[in-house]
Design an enzyme around this catalytic site. Structure first.
Site: not given
Ligand code: 13P
Length: 249
Positions: A9, A11, A94, A96, A166, A172, A212, A233
């Site tokens: 991903n 992003k 997701h 986010e 996730e 991250g 991560s 990510g």
């Protein structure tokens, strides 16, 4: 046998030039991968990525899709628009999107249905926040996200869905869930799938871990019986790291 799936991903990273460079570096590195390989790129990179991926074993993915076929939805992209660009996979829900853009289980469900209706494969993301984990709510949160995210989706649709677990606090941050914790939470998600679709579908759905994941921890995570892949990510932005994750499984 299910085929494991490793998806990157990206992003909001990589312009067209960077997209081309990263894909060209990645292609030869992962050409012998045993798992399914996907890259979910920004909308503006889709066309560049599609051309660069031609003839490779890497599938093209997008990061979001709207539930309506067309209309007054400024800033959104429809499933047919993605299909036209030969996109095969799309992320929905997701964390986010949930955290910064007001995405709910209901909007995630609507987006998933639209994507499936257009023939896309869906990666539906679920996961708890740090506060939810620390207050013992993880099982309830991921169960609700799974049940509501999948509501009304037929068995045929489920076959085109991958779930990504996730934990928000692991995204991250460099913090990974322990392999055991990830495994246990994925087992809870699988139980929710079983409740809706029965045992065989629960067994055969692929559930990824994300947060991560990197070349240093992929082996341990993927050794767990419940984990069928990864959603990557940061490490997916570096061809060598992403390839190492892909090849190490
Ligand atoms: P990181 O691998 O950077 O933690 O991101 C995980 C993720 O959100 C993938 O969708």
């Amino acid at each position: 046998m299910k085929k494991e799936i490793i998806a990157g991903n990206w992003k909001m990273n990589n312009n067209k030039e960077q997209t081309l460079a990263l894909i060209n570096e990645l292609k030869p590195l992962v050409k012998d991968a045993k798992c399914e390989v996907v890259v979910c790129v920004p909308f503006t990179s889709i066309e560049t990525a599609r051309k660069a991926l031609r003839g490779s074993n890497i599938k093209l993915g997008a990061q979001n899709v709207h539930w309506a076929p067309k209309g007054a939805f400024t800033g959104e992209i429809s499933a047919d628009m993605l299909v036209e660009q030969k996109v095969k996979y799309v992320l929905v829900g997701h964390s986010e999107r949930r955290q910064y853009f007001g995405e709910t289980n209901q909007s995630v469900n609507a987006r998933a249905k639209a994507a499936l209706g257009a023939g896309l494969n869906v990666i539906m993301c679920v996961g708890e926040t740090l506060e939810e984990r620390e207050t013992g709510k993880t099982a309830d949160v991921v169960t609700k996200q799974t049940l509501e995210g999948l509501e009304g989706i037929e068995k045929d649709g489920l076959k085109k869905i991958v779930i990504a677990y996730e934990p928000v606090w692991a995204i991250g941050t460099g913090k990974t869930a322990t392999a055991q914790d990830a495994n246990d939470t994925i087992a809870i998600i699988r139980k929710a799938v079983k409740k809706l679709y029965g045992r065989n579908y629960a067994k055969s759905i692929r559930i990824q871990y994300g947060g991560s994941m990197n070349p240093g921890n992929v082996k341990e995570l993927m050794a767990m019986p419940e984990i069928d892949g990864g959603l990557i990510g940061g490490a997916s932005l570096r061809a060598k790291d992403f390839a190492a994750v892909v090849l190490d499984r």
